[in-house]
Scaffold this motif. Structure first.
Motif, PDB file in Angstrom:
ATOM      1  N   MET A   1       0.814  -1.204   0.000  1.00  0.00           N
ATOM      2  CA  MET A   1       0.000   0.000   0.000  1.00  0.00           C
ATOM      3  C   MET A   1       0.853   1.263   0.000  1.00  0.00           C
ATOM      4  O   MET A   1       0.581   2.200  -0.727  1.00  0.00           O
ATOM      5  N   ALA A   2       1.895   1.284   0.837  1.00  0.00           N
ATOM      6  CA  ALA A   2       2.745   2.479   0.916  1.00  0.00           C
ATOM      7  C   ALA A   2       3.435   2.739  -0.417  1.00  0.00           C
ATOM      8  O   ALA A   2       3.597   3.894  -0.813  1.00  0.00           O
ATOM      9  N   GLU A   3       3.832   1.670  -1.108  1.00  0.00           N
ATOM     10  CA  GLU A   3       4.493   1.854  -2.403  1.00  0.00           C
ATOM     11  C   GLU A   3       3.527   2.454  -3.423  1.00  0.00           C
ATOM     12  O   GLU A   3       3.932   3.264  -4.254  1.00  0.00           O
ATOM     13  N   VAL A   4       2.281   2.082  -3.358  1.00  0.00           N
ATOM     14  CA  VAL A   4       1.274   2.679  -4.245  1.00  0.00           C
ATOM     15  C   VAL A   4       1.145   4.166  -3.942  1.00  0.00           C
ATOM     16  O   VAL A   4       1.039   4.996  -4.843  1.00  0.00           O
ATOM     17  N   MET A   5       1.179   4.496  -2.656  1.00  0.00           N
ATOM     18  CA  MET A   5       1.048   5.898  -2.255  1.00  0.00           C
ATOM     19  C   MET A   5       2.215   6.752  -2.730  1.00  0.00           C
ATOM     20  O   MET A   5       2.054   7.950  -2.978  1.00  0.00           O
ATOM     21  N   VAL A   6       3.398   6.152  -2.887  1.00  0.00           N
ATOM     22  CA  VAL A   6       4.531   6.900  -3.453  1.00  0.00           C
ATOM     23  C   VAL A   6       4.143   7.407  -4.841  1.00  0.00           C
ATOM     24  O   VAL A   6       4.328   8.576  -5.165  1.00  0.00           O
ATOM     25  N   GLY A   7       3.591   6.525  -5.648  1.00  0.00           N
ATOM     26  CA  GLY A   7       3.175   6.915  -6.995  1.00  0.00           C
ATOM     27  C   GLY A   7       2.059   7.942  -6.989  1.00  0.00           C
ATOM     28  O   GLY A   7       2.073   8.900  -7.770  1.00  0.00           O
ATOM     29  N   VAL A   8       1.103   7.760  -6.098  1.00  0.00           N
ATOM     30  CA  VAL A   8      -0.021   8.692  -6.002  1.00  0.00           C
ATOM     31  C   VAL A   8       0.471  10.076  -5.579  1.00  0.00           C
ATOM     32  O   VAL A   8       0.133  11.088  -6.204  1.00  0.00           O
ATOM     33  N   GLU A   9       1.304  10.129  -4.522  1.00  0.00           N
ATOM     34  CA  GLU A   9       1.813  11.424  -4.041  1.00  0.00           C
ATOM     35  C   GLU A   9       2.699  12.087  -5.084  1.00  0.00           C
ATOM     36  O   GLU A   9       2.669  13.310  -5.243  1.00  0.00           O
ATOM     37  N   THR A  10       3.491  11.297  -5.805  1.00  0.00           N
ATOM     38  CA  THR A  10       4.338  11.862  -6.855  1.00  0.00           C
ATOM     39  C   THR A  10       3.486  12.484  -7.950  1.00  0.00           C
ATOM     40  O   THR A  10       3.785  13.586  -8.432  1.00  0.00           O
ATOM     41  N   ALA A  11       2.419  11.816  -8.328  1.00  0.00           N
ATOM     42  CA  ALA A  11       1.511  12.372  -9.339  1.00  0.00           C
ATOM     43  C   ALA A  11       0.857  13.653  -8.836  1.00  0.00           C
ATOM     44  O   ALA A  11       0.764  14.643  -9.580  1.00  0.00           O
ATOM     45  N   TYR A  12       0.446  13.660  -7.574  1.00  0.00           N
ATOM     46  CA  TYR A  12      -0.125  14.886  -6.991  1.00  0.00           C
ATOM     47  C   TYR A  12       0.899  16.011  -6.984  1.00  0.00           C
ATOM     48  O   TYR A  12       0.580  17.157  -7.293  1.00  0.00           O
ATOM     49  N   TYR A  13       2.141  15.682  -6.630  1.00  0.00           N
ATOM     50  CA  TYR A  13       3.204  16.687  -6.604  1.00  0.00           C
ATOM     51  C   TYR A  13       3.407  17.283  -7.998  1.00  0.00           C
ATOM     52  O   TYR A  13       3.525  18.502  -8.152  1.00  0.00           O
ATOM     53  N   GLN A  14       3.442  16.429  -9.002  1.00  0.00           N
ATOM     54  CA  GLN A  14       3.663  16.895 -10.372  1.00  0.00           C
ATOM     55  C   GLN A  14       2.539  17.807 -10.853  1.00  0.00           C
ATOM     56  O   GLN A  14       2.760  18.671 -11.695  1.00  0.00           O
TER      57      GLN A  14
END
Length: 96
Positions: free
Chosen positions: A1-14
């Motif tokens: 789950m945390a690894e998925v959140m890395v991708g989600v947060e990175t997309a939000y950051y971008q």
């Protein structure tokens, strides 16, 4: 789950919808301490307000062993080892 959140947060950051600090926190929670430190540097350069929490946020425990972490604390005006005093200060007030 945390690894998925890395991708989600990175997309939000971008998209400008998240802080670099948030991305760093998720990297730290997944054990990618080096990547977390890189994102903390971005957070520092952007003057993000939550960065001061790295001294006591438990999510950054793996990152505290990274070369450069104590240097970043110093640049923030926090002493090395401040993570130990930070939680106590939050609970009981200033450390004396």
């Amino acid at each position: 789950m945390a690894e998925v959140m890395v991708g989600v947060e990175t997309a939000y950051y971008q998209r400008g919808e998240a802080l670099a600090f948030d991305v760093a926190r998720h990297h730290a929670m997944t054990g990618y301490a080096g990547d977390a430190l890189g994102w903390l540097r971005i957070s520092f350069n952007r003057h993000e307000p939550y960065l001061i929490a790295i001294g006591f946020d438990p999510a950054f425990r793996p990152t505290r062993e990274e070369p450069g972490f104590d240097e970043l604390l110093a640049e923030l005006g926090l002493p090395p080892g401040s993570q130990d005093r930070g939680v106590r200060a939050m609970v009981r007030g200033p450390v004396r």
